[in-house]
Design a protein around this motif. Structure first.
Motif, short mmCIF file in Angstrom:
data_model
loop_
_atom_site.label_atom_id
_atom_site.label_comp_id
_atom_site.label_asym_id
_atom_site.label_seq_id
_atom_site.Cartn_x
_atom_site.Cartn_y
_atom_site.Cartn_z
N ALA A 1 -5.68 5.75 -6.30
CA ALA A 1 -6.58 6.86 -6.62
C ALA A 1 -6.43 7.29 -8.07
O ALA A 1 -7.41 7.49 -8.78
CB ALA A 1 -6.30 8.04 -5.69
N ALA A 2 -5.19 7.44 -8.54
CA ALA A 2 -4.94 8.00 -9.87
C ALA A 2 -5.46 7.09 -10.99
O ALA A 2 -6.05 7.58 -11.97
CB ALA A 2 -3.45 8.26 -10.06
N VAL A 3 -5.24 5.79 -10.88
CA VAL A 3 -5.60 4.88 -11.98
C VAL A 3 -7.11 4.83 -12.23
O VAL A 3 -7.57 5.06 -13.36
CB VAL A 3 -5.03 3.47 -11.72
N PRO A 4 -7.94 4.53 -11.21
CA PRO A 4 -9.38 4.48 -11.49
C PRO A 4 -9.98 5.84 -11.84
O PRO A 4 -10.89 5.93 -12.67
CB PRO A 4 -9.99 3.92 -10.20
N VAL A 5 -9.46 6.91 -11.24
CA VAL A 5 -9.97 8.25 -11.57
C VAL A 5 -9.63 8.59 -13.02
O VAL A 5 -10.48 9.09 -13.77
CB VAL A 5 -9.38 9.31 -10.60
N PHE A 6 -8.40 8.32 -13.43
CA PHE A 6 -8.00 8.58 -14.81
C PHE A 6 -8.84 7.74 -15.77
O PHE A 6 -9.32 8.25 -16.80
CB PHE A 6 -6.51 8.25 -14.98
N ALA A 7 -9.03 6.46 -15.45
CA ALA A 7 -9.81 5.58 -16.32
C ALA A 7 -11.26 6.05 -16.41
O ALA A 7 -11.86 6.05 -17.50
CB ALA A 7 -9.75 4.14 -15.79
N CYS A 8 -11.84 6.46 -15.29
CA CYS A 8 -13.22 6.92 -15.29
C CYS A 8 -13.38 8.19 -16.12
O CYS A 8 -14.31 8.31 -16.93
CB CYS A 8 -13.68 7.17 -13.85
N LEU B 1 0.82 -1.21 0.00
CA LEU B 1 0.00 0.00 0.00
C LEU B 1 0.85 1.26 0.00
O LEU B 1 0.46 2.28 -0.57
CB LEU B 1 -0.94 0.00 1.20
N ASP B 2 2.01 1.20 0.66
CA ASP B 2 2.89 2.37 0.67
C ASP B 2 3.41 2.68 -0.73
O ASP B 2 3.74 3.83 -1.02
CB ASP B 2 4.09 2.12 1.60
N ARG B 3 3.48 1.69 -1.60
CA ARG B 3 3.97 1.90 -2.97
C ARG B 3 2.85 2.22 -3.95
O ARG B 3 3.10 2.87 -4.97
CB ARG B 3 4.72 0.64 -3.45
N ILE B 4 1.64 1.73 -3.67
CA ILE B 4 0.56 1.93 -4.66
C ILE B 4 -0.52 2.88 -4.17
O ILE B 4 -1.54 3.04 -4.85
CB ILE B 4 -0.08 0.58 -5.08
N ASP B 5 -0.31 3.52 -3.00
CA ASP B 5 -1.38 4.37 -2.46
C ASP B 5 -1.78 5.47 -3.44
O ASP B 5 -2.98 5.76 -3.61
CB ASP B 5 -0.98 4.96 -1.10
N SER B 6 -0.81 6.09 -4.11
CA SER B 6 -1.13 7.13 -5.08
C SER B 6 -1.82 6.54 -6.31
O SER B 6 -2.75 7.14 -6.87
CB SER B 6 0.14 7.86 -5.51
N LEU B 7 -1.38 5.36 -6.74
CA LEU B 7 -1.98 4.72 -7.91
C LEU B 7 -3.40 4.26 -7.66
O LEU B 7 -4.23 4.26 -8.58
CB LEU B 7 -1.13 3.52 -8.35
#
Length: 285
Positions: free
Chosen positions: A269-276, A261-267
Motif C-alpha cells: 500500500a505505502a509504495v504505490p500510494v507514495f509514488a502516486c 505477503l506478511d512481510r510486504i503487506d504494508s509496503l
C-alpha cells in the motif's frame, strides 16, 4: 520464534539494501517481479484457491503479465508518466480508498466478496501490480543523473513503513488500551497507531534533513504521512483477507515471519500510494 524472527531480519535487511543499491533498474525489476510472483502464489490462498496447482498457475500468470507489460514499454528506465504505469498508480490510489471502506465496514463488507474467488483475485491484482510499478518507478528516479537517487527514495519509504510498524508495536505494548480494528486485527490499538505515526514523522524529518531530498518539506511531509497511513491500511487489509480465509500467516517461506505477503503487506500500500502522490499528484520530477 523470536530467535527465528531476528535471524531472518538480520539476513533479509542487508539483502534488501544490497538489492536497492547494487542492482541496476532492469535487475531490480526482475527481483521485484519474482517477489510479486511469490506474493501472487500466497494471494491464491486468500482468494480461496486451495489447490497447489491453481496457485502455481496464479504465480506464473502474474509473472507473465508483469513481463509482458515490461516488454510493452519503450525502455527499461521507466517513469511514472508513461500511460501504462500512470494508470496502475492511479488504480492503487483508488483501490486503497476502497480497501479502507471494506476494512471499516468489516465484517458486513465481506458479504459482498466472501464467496467470489474472482473478486478477491481482482483485489490481489490491484494490490500486487501497482506495488510492482511503484517499486520500479521509484528505483528509476533520475537514474541517468544519479544511479542511487531512486534507491534512497525507496529506502526512505521502507524506513517509514518499518518505523510505523516498530513504533506501533512498542507504543501498543506500553500504552495500548483501545482497540483500533478489533474485528479485523484485535492486537492493534489506537495508542500503537498514533505511536507508529509519530515514529514515521520523526524518520521523515531526520531522513529528509540528512539525505537532502530535493522536495519541498510540505510535499514530503504530506506524502510521508499518507504513505504511513496507507501502510497501516495494507496490514489491516491483509489481516481481513486472512481472517476470512481462516489462516494465521499467508505462507511459511520466511522462518519466524510467515510468508512474503506478511512481510510486504504494508509496503504494497505505502509504495504505490507514495509514488502516486509524489510523482503524479504533486508532479515532483
Amino acid at each position: 520464534m523470536l530467535k527465528y524472527r531476528l535471524i531472518s531480519a538480520f539476513i533479509l535487511i542487508p539483502v534488501v539494501i544490497a538489492a536497492l543499491f547494487w542492482l541496476p533498474p532492469a535487475g531490480f525489476a526482475i527481483v521485484t517481479l519474482v517477489v510479486c510472483m511469490l506474493a501472487a502464489w500466497e494471494w491464491g490462498q486468500l482468494s480461496g484457491f486451495k489447490s497447489r496447482s491453481q496457485r502455481v498457475w496464479l504465480a506464473v500468470l502474474c509473472g507473465l503479465l508483469l513481463t509482458l507489460m515490461l516488454f510493452l514499454l519503450p525502455e527499461y528506465r521507466h517513469n511514472a508518466h508513461i500511460p501504462l504505469i500512470e494508470g496502475w498508480l492511479w488504480l492503487a490510489l483508488g483501490w486503497w480508498c476502497v480497501a479502507l471502506l471494506l476494512v471499516l465496514s468489516y465484517p458486513a463488507s465481506a458479504s459482498v466478496w466472501r464467496r467470489s474467488h474472482i473478486l478477491r483475485l481482482c483485489f490481489g491484482v490491484a494490490t500486487i501490480v501497482p506495488f510492482f510499478w511503484g517499486m520500479v518507478v521509484l528505483r528509476s528516479w533520475h537514474y541517468d543523473d544519479n544511479h542511487y537517487a531512486g534507491s534512497v527514495w525507496l529506502l526512505y519509504v521502507m524506513f517509514l513503513v518499518w518505523g510505523a510498524d516498530s513504533g506501533a508495536y512498542m507504543f501498543g505494548k506500553l500504552f495500548g488500551k483501545h482497540k483500533l480494528a478489533p474485528k479485523v486485527s484485535p492486537g492493534k490499538t489506537w495508542q500503537g497507531f498514533i505511536g507508529g505515526l509519530l515514529t514515521s514523522a520523526v524518520i521523515a524529518w531526520a531522513f529528509g534533513a540528512l539525505a537532502h531530498l530535493d522536495v519541498a518539506p510540505v510535499t514530503l511531509l504530506t506524502c510521508s504521512v499518507i504513505a504511513a497511513l496507507a501502510s497501516v491500511l495494507g496490514d489491516l487489509t491483509e489481516s481481513m483477507f486472512k481472517r476470512e480465509a481462516g489462516i494465521k500467516d499467508s505462507g511459511s517461506l520466511i522462518p519466524g515471519h510467515g510468508g512474503i505477503l506478511d512481510r510486504i503487506d504494508s509496503l504494497t500500500a505505502a509504495v504505490p500510494v507514495f509514488a502516486c502522490l509524489l510523482l503524479l499528484v504533486f508532479r515532483t520530477i
